[in-house]
Design an enzyme around this catalytic site. Structure first.
Site, PDB file in Angstrom:
ATOM      1  N   CYS A 107       4.897 -11.586   1.225  1.00 36.96           N
ATOM      2  CA  CYS A 107       5.097 -10.190   1.630  1.00 36.96           C
ATOM      3  C   CYS A 107       4.391  -9.309   0.611  1.00 36.96           C
ATOM      4  O   CYS A 107       4.668  -9.385  -0.598  1.00 36.96           O
ATOM      5  CB  CYS A 107       6.577  -9.845   1.691  1.00 36.96           C
ATOM      6  SG  CYS A 107       6.855  -8.098   2.094  1.00 36.96           S
ATOM      7  N   CYS A 275       1.827  -2.185   5.120  1.00 39.96           N
ATOM      8  CA  CYS A 275       2.068  -3.639   5.154  1.00 39.96           C
ATOM      9  C   CYS A 275       0.939  -4.387   4.446  1.00 39.96           C
ATOM     10  O   CYS A 275      -0.202  -4.405   4.908  1.00 39.96           O
ATOM     11  CB  CYS A 275       2.223  -4.161   6.573  1.00 39.96           C
ATOM     12  SG  CYS A 275       2.709  -5.924   6.622  1.00 39.96           S
TER      13      CYS A 275
END
Length: 361
Positions: A107, A275
């Protein structure tokens, strides 16, 4: 009353929380997306590999994820990161990522949040000993591999983190007939997770905070269609991937950006930041299509207008596939610190999720 004084003012509170199973955490947000860094209480042994740590949490201590991420202490879009402390001084820290539905390999926003937290707490060097403008490099071990990071320091604070992942690559494309009646080109890439990039205009919407509920619903339909229609095999694994993340794309609003996007996950959460792993995957897709050159910058804009600064550092050539080594820069800010506790008499103490996606009780 300051945070430090509350324990002195109410010592019974510290005693009460100390008697319960709990997690010591630091919260931050990276360009809008939350990260809850779990510093202790997980049972992870010093020096564990991230893969070992993830398996331990998944099979023996999933309560950690539920406590950290789910309601009432978290929410569907909360993201957790459990720290694995090194077994020897100078060795890199490790991390296990977790969200409302799983334990992702990688992530990007959480990497920036973890790195900023480690820097600000002085766990990987004292920032106040550096000059007013300085950089220093370090590593972070993740299930996706060891990441190379650089902290940018201004005025004794961590102003930005640059991370570099080992690999991102293009998987395949297809024309998908959407429920709107339009055909949309869907590009799939991997940047630590699989992402399907879909132009938002194909469903007659735009990427704004006011349309997010509609985008989540539309993403569910696209995800269902891809589950039966997408046939391209992952060039690295040879298997057809299960695609959970739908990324709506659009032209940027910020003149400094090259694109705008919002990823929606299979758990019903969405990313407030641009993101990081989706930015890596998008760069790999664009490079494979000849729309981004190695060494070229790619600035990605979020639903909130915040920016990540990406770059395809170099090409990567595997045995039967190729991709890029991507780099992303973003900033995080610490927002809270405390202890999450569980009263064993609380029937909802392990956490729950209601609304916005699959319910968990």
């Amino acid at each position: 009353m300051t945070g430090a004084m509350i324990w002195n003012e109410f010592p019974q509170l510290g005693q009460l929380l100390g008697e319960r199973p709990g997690l010591d955490v630091v919260d931050s947000h990276t360009c809008g997306q939350p990260t809850r860094v779990i510093l202790s209480g997980t049972g992870l042994a010093n020096g564990m590999t991230p893969e070992e740590g993830r398996e331990f949490l998944r099979t023996k201590a999933d309560w950690v994820r539920r406590l950290a991420v789910m309601e009432p202490r978290g929410h569907r879009s909360m993201f957790g990161a459990a720290i694995i402390h090194p077994s020897s001084p100078g060795d890199p820290f490790g991390v296990v990522f977790m969200d409302a539905g799983s334990y992702p390999d990688m992530c990007g926003h959480a990497t920036i949040g973890v790195a900023t937290t480690l820097c600000e707490l002085g766990l990987i060097g004292r920032l106040d000993t550096l000059g007013s403008n300085a950089n220093f490099s370090f590593q972070l071990r993740t299930p996706a591999g060891t990441l190379e990071l650089t902290a940018k320091v201004k005025g004794g604070r961590c102003s930005a983190i640059v991370f570099q992942t080992p690999l991102a690559y293009y998987v395949g494309s297809m024309e998908l007939a959407l429920a709107s009646g339009q055909l949309a080109r869907v590009d799939v890439g991997w940047g630590g997770q699989y992402y399907a990039f879909v132009p938002v205009e194909s469903v007659g919407l735009d990427i704004t905070p006011g349309t997010i509920d509609q985008l989540i619903i539309a993403a569910t339909l696209v995800r269902q269609q891809l589950a039966v229609s997408f046939e391209s095999s992952d060039p690295r694994t040879g298997t057809v991937p299960t695609i959970g993340n739908i990324v709506w794309t659009a032209l940027p609003r910020n003149e400094a950006a090259h694109a705008r996007n919002v990823p929606v996950s299979s758990s019903g959460s969405f990313d407030r930041s641009p993101c990081g792993t989706a930015t890596c995957a998008r760069m790999a897709v664009l490079e494979a299509r000849g729309e981004l050159a190695v060494g070229q910058d790619f600035v990605n804009e979020s639903i909130l207008g915040t920016l990540y600064y990406g770059r395809a550092i170099r090409s990567f050539n595997g045995d039967n596939y190729r991709g890029i080594v991507p780099q992303v820069q973003g900033s995080a800010w610490i927002t809270a610190a405390g202890r999450l506790s569980r009263d064993t008499t609380d029937p909802l103490g392990l956490g729950y999720l209601i609304g916005g996606g699959p319910a968990v009780v």
